[in-house]
Design an enzyme around this catalytic site. Structure first.
Site, PDB file in Angstrom:
ATOM      1  N   HIS A   1       0.871  -1.175   0.000  1.00 29.47           N
ATOM      2  CA  HIS A   1       0.000   0.000   0.000  1.00 29.47           C
ATOM      3  C   HIS A   1       0.909   1.226   0.000  1.00 29.47           C
ATOM      4  CE1 HIS A   1      -2.693   3.015   1.834  1.00 29.47           C
ATOM      5  NE2 HIS A   1      -3.693   2.240   1.467  1.00 29.47           N
TER       6      HIS A   1
ATOM      7  N   ASP B   1       3.350  -4.117   8.099  1.00 25.43           N
ATOM      8  CA  ASP B   1       2.130  -3.322   7.934  1.00 25.43           C
ATOM      9  C   ASP B   1       0.959  -4.258   8.240  1.00 25.43           C
ATOM     10  OD1 ASP B   1      -0.203  -2.209   6.983  1.00 25.43           O
ATOM     11  OD2 ASP B   1       0.633  -1.543   5.077  1.00 25.43           O
TER      12      ASP B   1
ATOM     13  N   GLN C   1      -4.290  -4.874   7.288  1.00 31.10           N
ATOM     14  CA  GLN C   1      -5.285  -5.855   6.818  1.00 31.10           C
ATOM     15  C   GLN C   1      -5.128  -7.200   7.522  1.00 31.10           C
ATOM     16  OE1 GLN C   1      -7.705  -4.951   4.897  1.00 31.10           O
ATOM     17  NE2 GLN C   1      -6.950  -3.053   3.995  1.00 31.10           N
TER      18      GLN C   1
ATOM     19  N   LYS D   1     -10.179  -0.135  11.006  1.00 31.70           N
ATOM     20  CA  LYS D   1     -10.417  -1.374  10.265  1.00 31.70           C
ATOM     21  C   LYS D   1     -10.759  -2.521  11.219  1.00 31.70           C
ATOM     22  CE  LYS D   1      -7.202  -0.086   6.551  1.00 31.70           C
ATOM     23  NZ  LYS D   1      -8.023   0.434   5.468  1.00 31.70           N
TER      24      LYS D   1
ATOM     25  N   CYS E   1      -4.759   2.369  -3.628  1.00 37.13           N
ATOM     26  CA  CYS E   1      -3.507   2.921  -3.084  1.00 37.13           C
ATOM     27  C   CYS E   1      -2.356   1.931  -3.243  1.00 37.13           C
ATOM     28  CB  CYS E   1      -3.658   3.318  -1.618  1.00 37.13           C
ATOM     29  SG  CYS E   1      -4.939   4.527  -1.346  1.00 37.13           S
TER      30      CYS E   1
HETATM   31  N1  C6P Z   1      -6.231   0.617   2.950  1.00 38.80           N
HETATM   32  C1  C6P Z   1      -8.108   0.232   1.467  1.00 38.80           C
HETATM   33  O1  C6P Z   1      -9.239   0.462   1.052  1.00 38.80           O
HETATM   34  P1  C6P Z   1      -4.856   4.065   7.088  1.00 38.80           P
HETATM   35  O2  C6P Z   1      -5.417   4.846   5.937  1.00 38.80           O
HETATM   36  O3  C6P Z   1      -3.660   4.735   7.698  1.00 38.80           O
HETATM   37  O4  C6P Z   1      -5.898   3.650   8.068  1.00 38.80           O
HETATM   38  O5  C6P Z   1      -4.354   2.652   6.469  1.00 38.80           O
HETATM   39  C2  C6P Z   1      -3.429   2.649   5.420  1.00 38.80           C
HETATM   40  C3  C6P Z   1      -3.204   1.268   4.917  1.00 38.80           C
HETATM   41  C4  C6P Z   1      -1.955   0.697   5.083  1.00 38.80           C
HETATM   42  N2  C6P Z   1      -1.709  -0.561   4.661  1.00 38.80           N
HETATM   43  C5  C6P Z   1      -2.639  -1.319   4.081  1.00 38.80           C
HETATM   44  C6  C6P Z   1      -2.303  -2.714   3.676  1.00 38.80           C
HETATM   45  C7  C6P Z   1      -3.923  -0.785   3.878  1.00 38.80           C
HETATM   46  O6  C6P Z   1      -4.848  -1.552   3.294  1.00 38.80           O
HETATM   47  C8  C6P Z   1      -4.212   0.531   4.295  1.00 38.80           C
HETATM   48  C9  C6P Z   1      -5.555   1.140   4.040  1.00 38.80           C
HETATM   49  C10 C6P Z   1      -7.573   1.053   2.614  1.00 38.80           C
HETATM   50  O7  C6P Z   1      -7.412  -0.673   1.009  1.00 38.80           O
HETATM   51  C11 C6P Z   1      -7.672   2.512   2.318  1.00 38.80           C
HETATM   52  S1  C6P Z   1      -6.691   3.000   0.918  1.00 38.80           S
END
Ligand code: C6P
Length: 412
Positions: free
Chosen positions: A123, A200, A203, A226, A366
């Site tokens: 991401h 990271d 997910q 999440k 992203c």
């Molecule tokens: N992915 C998706 O729809 P934040 O925005 O900081 O809460 O999370 C960022 C982020 C980092 N790593 C991974 C693997 C992610 O999936 C995400 C967030 C969302 O896939 C929003 S783009």
């Protein structure tokens, strides 16, 4: 408190509504999940009875708010099995935690000629901080490629991670391909070469048991929203010795020991990294979300999502003109299913699904370097959480067939 995973929808009033005159099938859980009544009640209780700033006051409300905030930290500690609560730093979210590591540990330890290794499925939040750090420091950013199945290629990882590698940063679970990375093996590989590893967990933590000590991971970031907490709260886990060796991320109140006209000293961890008034209610909500998940059991959460994938993935693959990304074996897939319908732009697919009450996401998610690797610009993506049902899955499959019929896909 809910504890029967097949009877949880009652805790999520938002899921009971109709959208465009259809039953709502909320399948955009990789973007953000819904909150149960129990989390909302914990927030209401905090604001109605305990709200105050933390660590500063000696009055009763300040003491209660401090207790609530620090209790939430302990809940996070136990949830991910961190060795100590002071290894748990509250952040704004996963993005903030990853930026923190790049801006502190990275800034301090990366020098010209060093190498940072990430994967092509990252991401942007676990890519741009490292890319920009590498550019600033004249270091090299290397990418671990994927197998034909869309899994992390461990043979390539073994080639890319060398004695020049200082940081390895990899997603625990992909937000597009629905694959889980072998983080424990990667950590061992990184450590053999003297590098630190950053995970990271955005997910992963909401969907499966995570044990940071067992993974032997050095840093691990995730977002509360999440996993049913309010938005704007997240966690960075870091090994205590590393956190203590790092400079602060931001400066201001709360993170200091002593301040004088010409110099200052810093508080111990975790406070050194929590400058200014924090999202205290967010932390309380995250604690309540963890209580909810613990009552269900993370193994049950994972098993429920696996059942949904076992049911949906083979049916999705059987629909003509639908291409599914990531492994086709349900056992290798998390509840994230990215796909395209031949001849249709994913944004049109998502708009058509919305008319059927099915909420999915469309776009590059992203993860533009991943899209480039796959030769795509965008995909549709359905993603499950434990409250989803077979009915939601059927509604998704029906929406695909109806959308194909509407646009006459496969008939001309
Ligand atoms: N992915 C998706 O729809 P934040 O925005 O900081 O809460 O999370 C960022 C982020 C980092 N790593 C991974 C693997 C992610 O999936 C995400 C967030 C969302 O896939 C929003 S783009």
């Amino acid at each position: 408190m809910a504890n029967n995973i097949n009877n949880v929808v009652k805790d999520f009033p938002i899921l009971k509504q109709r959208v465009n005159d259809e039953r709502l099938a909320y399948l955009d859980n990789a973007a953000t999940v819904q909150r149960p009544k129990q989390v909302v009640a914990a927030l209401t209780k905090f604001y109605e009875t305990d709200n105050a700033n933390v660590h500063r006051g000696v009055h009763t409300l300040a003491e209660r708010a401090t207790r609530d905030y620090e209790d939430a930290r302990k809940k996070v500690q136990h949830f991910i099995n961190a060795g100590s609560a002071n290894e748990v730093i509250f952040t704004k979210g996963c993005t903030d935690g990853l930026n923190l590591v790049a801006a502190t540990y990275g800034e301090q330890n990366i020098h010209e000629g060093d190498e940072i290794v990430i994967s092509v499925m990252e991401h942007h939040s676990n890519l741009i901080p490292w890319q920009q750090l590498a550019l600033r420091k004249k270091a090299t950013l290397k990418y671990i490629e994927l197998t034909a199945d869309g899994e992390l290629d461990m043979a390539d990882a073994a080639k890319k991670i060398t004695d020049k590698t200082k940081i390895v940063a990899v997603t625990h679970a992909s937000n597009v391909l629905g694959v889980v990375s072998p983080l424990k093996q990667l950590a061992a590989l990184a450590h053999q070469h003297g590098a630190v590893i950053v995970g990271d967990g955005a997910q992963a933590v909401p969907h499966m048991p995570v044990n940071v000590q067992d993974l032997d991971i050095d840093f691990y970031a995730f977002s509360g929203h999440k996993m049913m907490s309010p938005m704007g709260i997240g966690v960075l886990y870091g090994k205590a010795a590393l956190l203590r060796s790092m400079p602060p991320y931001q400066y201001g109140g709360e993170m200091i020991a002593d301040v004088h006209r010409d110099q200052s000293t810093w508080a111990d961890i975790p406070f050194k990294f929590e400058a200014g008034t924090q999202n205290i209610a967010g932390a309380v909500g995250l604690g309540a979300a963890i209580d909810y998940l613990n009552a269900l059991g993370m193994k049950n959460v994972q098993a429920k999502e696996q059942q949904l994938v076992d049911y949906t993935l083979p049916r999705l693959l059987a629909i003509p003109d639908v291409e599914v990304y990531g492994p086709h074996d349900p056992a290798k897939h998390t509840g994230v299913l990215a796909f395209n319908i031949r001849g249709l732009h994913p944004h049109d697919v998502a708009t058509a699904f919305d008319m059927d009450g099915v909420a999915i996401r469309a776009g590059h998610h992203c993860a533009q370097p991943l899209m480039e690797t796959l030769g795509l610009t965008a995909t549709a993506r359905a993603s499950f959480y434990f409250y989803n049902t077979k009915e939601d899955a059927d509604q998704l499959l029906n929406a695909i067939n109806e959308t194909k019929e509407f646009f006459k896909i496969g008939t001309i």
